[in-house]
Structure formats: C-alpha cells, structure tokens
Design a protein around this motif. Structure first.
Motif, mmCIF file in Angstrom:
data_model
loop_
_atom_site.group_PDB
_atom_site.id
_atom_site.type_symbol
_atom_site.label_atom_id
_atom_site.label_comp_id
_atom_site.label_asym_id
_atom_site.label_seq_id
_atom_site.Cartn_x
_atom_site.Cartn_y
_atom_site.Cartn_z
ATOM 1 N N ALA A 9 7.534 -15.334 72.914
ATOM 2 C CA ALA A 9 8.345 -15.015 71.738
ATOM 3 C C ALA A 9 7.508 -14.357 70.655
ATOM 4 N N LEU A 10 6.238 -14.762 70.530
ATOM 5 C CA LEU A 10 5.353 -14.157 69.537
ATOM 6 C C LEU A 10 5.098 -12.683 69.849
ATOM 7 N N VAL A 11 4.895 -12.369 71.129
ATOM 8 C CA VAL A 11 4.662 -10.970 71.524
ATOM 9 C C VAL A 11 5.905 -10.129 71.283
ATOM 10 N N LEU A 12 7.065 -10.644 71.677
ATOM 11 C CA LEU A 12 8.308 -9.915 71.448
ATOM 12 C C LEU A 12 8.577 -9.727 69.958
ATOM 13 N N PHE A 13 8.221 -10.720 69.169
ATOM 14 C CA PHE A 13 8.390 -10.650 67.717
ATOM 15 C C PHE A 13 7.579 -9.505 67.119
ATOM 16 N N PHE A 14 6.310 -9.397 67.499
ATOM 17 C CA PHE A 14 5.467 -8.323 66.985
ATOM 18 C C PHE A 14 5.927 -6.960 67.507
ATOM 19 N N ASN A 15 6.353 -6.911 68.772
ATOM 20 C CA ASN A 15 6.753 -5.641 69.368
ATOM 21 C C ASN A 15 8.005 -5.083 68.708
ATOM 22 N N THR A 16 9.043 -5.911 68.567
ATOM 23 C CA THR A 16 10.273 -5.407 67.959
ATOM 24 C C THR A 16 10.086 -5.116 66.478
ATOM 25 N N ALA A 17 9.204 -5.852 65.806
ATOM 26 C CA ALA A 17 8.932 -5.565 64.394
ATOM 27 C C ALA A 17 8.308 -4.188 64.234
ATOM 28 N N ALA A 18 7.416 -3.807 65.161
ATOM 29 C CA ALA A 18 6.769 -2.499 65.074
ATOM 30 C C ALA A 18 7.779 -1.369 65.289
ATOM 31 N N TYR A 19 8.611 -1.495 66.307
ATOM 32 C CA TYR A 19 9.606 -0.452 66.574
ATOM 33 C C TYR A 19 10.654 -0.383 65.465
ATOM 34 N N THR A 20 11.100 -1.542 65.008
ATOM 35 C CA THR A 20 12.111 -1.560 63.955
ATOM 36 C C THR A 20 11.557 -1.028 62.648
ATOM 37 N N ALA A 21 10.277 -1.282 62.384
ATOM 38 C CA ALA A 21 9.667 -0.773 61.151
ATOM 39 C C ALA A 21 9.694 0.751 61.118
ATOM 40 N N GLU A 22 9.468 1.380 62.250
ATOM 41 C CA GLU A 22 9.512 2.844 62.289
ATOM 42 C C GLU A 22 10.936 3.348 62.074
ATOM 43 N N ILE A 23 11.922 2.618 62.599
ATOM 44 C CA ILE A 23 13.325 2.983 62.369
ATOM 45 C C ILE A 23 13.672 2.862 60.892
ATOM 46 N N PHE A 24 13.273 1.745 60.282
ATOM 47 C CA PHE A 24 13.559 1.536 58.865
ATOM 48 C C PHE A 24 12.815 2.537 57.988
ATOM 49 N N LEU A 25 11.599 2.900 58.392
ATOM 50 C CA LEU A 25 10.841 3.874 57.604
ATOM 51 C C LEU A 25 11.529 5.230 57.597
ATOM 52 N N GLY A 26 12.021 5.646 58.772
ATOM 53 C CA GLY A 26 12.745 6.907 58.825
ATOM 54 C C GLY A 26 13.994 6.889 57.972
ATOM 55 N N ALA A 27 14.712 5.762 57.986
ATOM 56 C CA ALA A 27 15.908 5.644 57.146
ATOM 57 C C ALA A 27 15.524 5.591 55.670
ATOM 58 N N LEU A 28 14.408 4.929 55.367
ATOM 59 C CA LEU A 28 13.977 4.815 53.977
ATOM 60 C C LEU A 28 13.633 6.175 53.387
ATOM 61 N N ARG A 29 13.043 7.023 54.207
ATOM 62 C CA ARG A 29 12.675 8.362 53.739
ATOM 63 C C ARG A 29 13.842 9.340 53.798
ATOM 64 N N SER A 30 14.957 8.909 54.378
ATOM 65 C CA SER A 30 16.139 9.770 54.451
ATOM 66 C C SER A 30 17.170 9.454 53.380
ATOM 67 N N ILE A 31 16.843 8.547 52.480
ATOM 68 C CA ILE A 31 17.783 8.216 51.402
ATOM 69 C C ILE A 31 17.976 9.451 50.519
ATOM 70 N N PRO A 32 19.193 9.839 50.251
ATOM 71 C CA PRO A 32 19.429 11.029 49.411
ATOM 72 C C PRO A 32 18.736 10.900 48.049
ATOM 73 N N LYS A 33 18.099 11.972 47.634
ATOM 74 C CA LYS A 33 17.403 11.941 46.354
ATOM 75 C C LYS A 33 18.370 11.758 45.187
ATOM 76 N N GLY A 34 19.609 12.193 45.396
ATOM 77 C CA GLY A 34 20.589 12.016 44.329
ATOM 78 C C GLY A 34 20.827 10.551 44.003
ATOM 79 N N ASP A 35 20.793 9.677 45.036
ATOM 80 C CA ASP A 35 20.975 8.247 44.772
ATOM 81 C C ASP A 35 19.834 7.691 43.935
ATOM 82 N N LEU A 36 18.608 8.123 44.267
ATOM 83 C CA LEU A 36 17.451 7.632 43.513
ATOM 84 C C LEU A 36 17.423 8.200 42.100
ATOM 85 N N GLU A 37 17.823 9.454 41.960
ATOM 86 C CA GLU A 37 17.865 10.044 40.619
ATOM 87 C C GLU A 37 18.936 9.384 39.760
ATOM 88 N N ALA A 38 20.066 9.023 40.392
ATOM 89 C CA ALA A 38 21.101 8.306 39.645
ATOM 90 C C ALA A 38 20.607 6.929 39.209
#
Length: 281
Positions: free
Chosen positions: A131-160
């Motif tokens: 479970a510890l190995v699976l925990f680290f593995n899915t966290a790494a893959y999910t972090a890259e997914i979240f990072l891509g979404a985080l950098r895709s947030i429309p700038k208009g939302d942040l400017e607002a």
C-alpha cells in the motif's frame, strides 16, 4: 457442500473469517467466484486507501512543483520523476528489499524522558508495504495531472481574484483548487482506474500474503494450478474488475458532473430531450 454453505465459509476468508483451509476438492464455479470475490476485498482496500491518501499528497506535490522556491520545487520534481520514471513492479521489489533490511525487533528512538519504540515487522506485509508503494506511485502520477490543471487555470479567473483582493489561502480555496479539480477530473478518473487495475501486481511482488489471505489474483492462481484450466478463474477476475470499473466510472462521473454543475453545457445536458419530428420539404 452447497453453494450457500460455500459462501458462508469462504466469503470473508481473505480477512481471516470462516474456513482456514483452502478447498482441496470440487473446485466448482461457486468456490471460485466466492474465493476470488473474497480476495477482491484486498484489491479494493489497496485502491481506496492509496487513492484517498495519495490525493492529498498529490495536491502538495503539485503545489510544490509550481512553487517559485527552488528548495521546495526540486524535491517535488525528483519525487515525481523517480516514481513516474520507474516501473511499478520494480518499485515493489526495491521497497520490499529495503524494508527487509530494517531491524526485526524494531527501532528505538530516544526522546530524553522516554524511548519511543517503533515496530518494523509489519512494514514487510502486503497490507502495509504494498500500500505504501501504491500510495507514492499514484501520488506522483496524480501530482503531474494536478500540475497541468493548475497551470491551465484561465488567467481571467486569477485576475478577477486580484481585482477583488482575494489572495493567499482564500484564493487557493475559492479559485485555484475548484478550477484545478474541474479541469483535472477526467484525467484523474483514468488514473483511479489504472491504480485499481495495478493492485493485481501486489500478487507478483515480493510482499507475502499473510496466512494465505491474498488478493483476487492469488486465489485465481490457486484454482488455475489445481484445475490446470486458467480459462475459468482468470476470466472471473476480469469479470469482477469490469464490474468494479463500471462502478468506479459511475461514481467519478457523478462527482465530475457535480464539479461542472455551473457550466452552461452541463445545464443543457441535464435538460430532458425533446422529440423533434423531421420536416420533409
């Protein structure tokens, strides 16, 4: 033994309840469906625990990779790179070999007024080490997914948000996090399905099954070895996984629609379809 008696005896055998010994004769469909379904409890355990814990670690890793500070960004980059760059089976093998090197009698940490004793023998069991190995593995893959979404947030939302004076934690909680989840959810659903299927690799890893209480593939391999017919137990495993994948897809789909409930396209999708007769000119 009837099918009802078989279910009562083996339904929760993987958890230590019911018959202690595996069946030595018969090997009918009821036995195979019951025992493989019992082992599936461990696959569900691995998937649920690692997804729940890896979700929060992935958010922290994504925020760390997006940080401006090098001393925060660099460890997160290397963590994601190592666990995304190496095969999951190799991670199981290396983790088991490292955990075996820990002292069998545990580690004692002196804290001045008292000594803290930490047991280590449980970490070599499948329920903890795998479970510890699976925990680290899915966290790494999910972090890259979240990072891509985080950098895709429309700038208009942040400017607002800047225009309204929303910054810091309030900005992350009210603007960045909800938008990140909405953008990342389809890809995160695929990661959840992949992780659920990857739990079958625990059987092939070095982590032992405690007292013959293995996962679904453990019991399927047992029946295939006794009957010399792999075309019955392994399709049963596939059937169980397909059913749970459909359930997982439905649950994540409901959550995804909840995250996108404010979008106009989602409003149109919820409307009842109307019959429009074809007009012949």
């Amino acid at each position: 033994m009837t099918c009802t008696e078989t279910i009562q005896a083996y339904a929760f055998r993987s958890l230590g309840f019911g018959e202690r010994l595996l069946p030595r004769e018969g090997y009918d469909l009821c036995q195979q469906f019951t025992l493989i379904g019992s082992g599936l409890i461990w696959n569900v355990y691995f998937a649920v625990v690692t997804l729940a814990l890896g979700f929060f670690l992935a958010i922290g890793l994504a925020m760390g990779k997006d940080s401006r500070h090098v001393w925060i960004r660099t460890p997160c980059d290397w963590f994601v790179f190592v666990f995304r760059g190496s095969p999951l089976f190799i991670q199981f093998f290396v983790a088991y070999q490292l955990l075996v090197l820990l002292p069998r009698d545990g580690i004692t940490v002196p804290l001045g007024l008292f000594d803290l004793h930490i047991g280590t023998d449980w970490m070599t069991r499948a329920w903890a080490g795998a479970a510890l190995v699976l925990f680290f593995n899915t966290a790494a893959y999910t972090a890259e997914i979240f990072l891509g979404a985080l950098r895709s947030i429309p700038k208009g939302d942040l400017e607002a948000a800047d225009a309204y004076g929303i910054n810091g934690w309030s900005r992350f909680r009210r603007i960045r996090f909800p938008t990140m989840m909405r953008l990342a959810w389809p890809a995160y659903t695929n990661e959840a399905i992949f992780l659920f299927h990857a739990t079958t690799l625990v059987f092939f890893s070095g982590f032992p099954a405690f007292q013959q209480r293995g996962d679904a593939l453990y019991y399927a391999s047992y029946f295939a070895g006794r009957t010399f017919n792999p075309f019955v137990p392994y399709p049963i495993v596939a059937f169980y996984f397909i059913c749970l994948t459909l359930l997982l897809t439905w649950v994540f789909g409901r959550i995804g629609r909840r995250l996108n409930r404010h979008l106009p396209s989602n409003e149109r999708a919820r409307r009842k379809p109307r019959f429009l007769p074809q007009i012949i000119r």
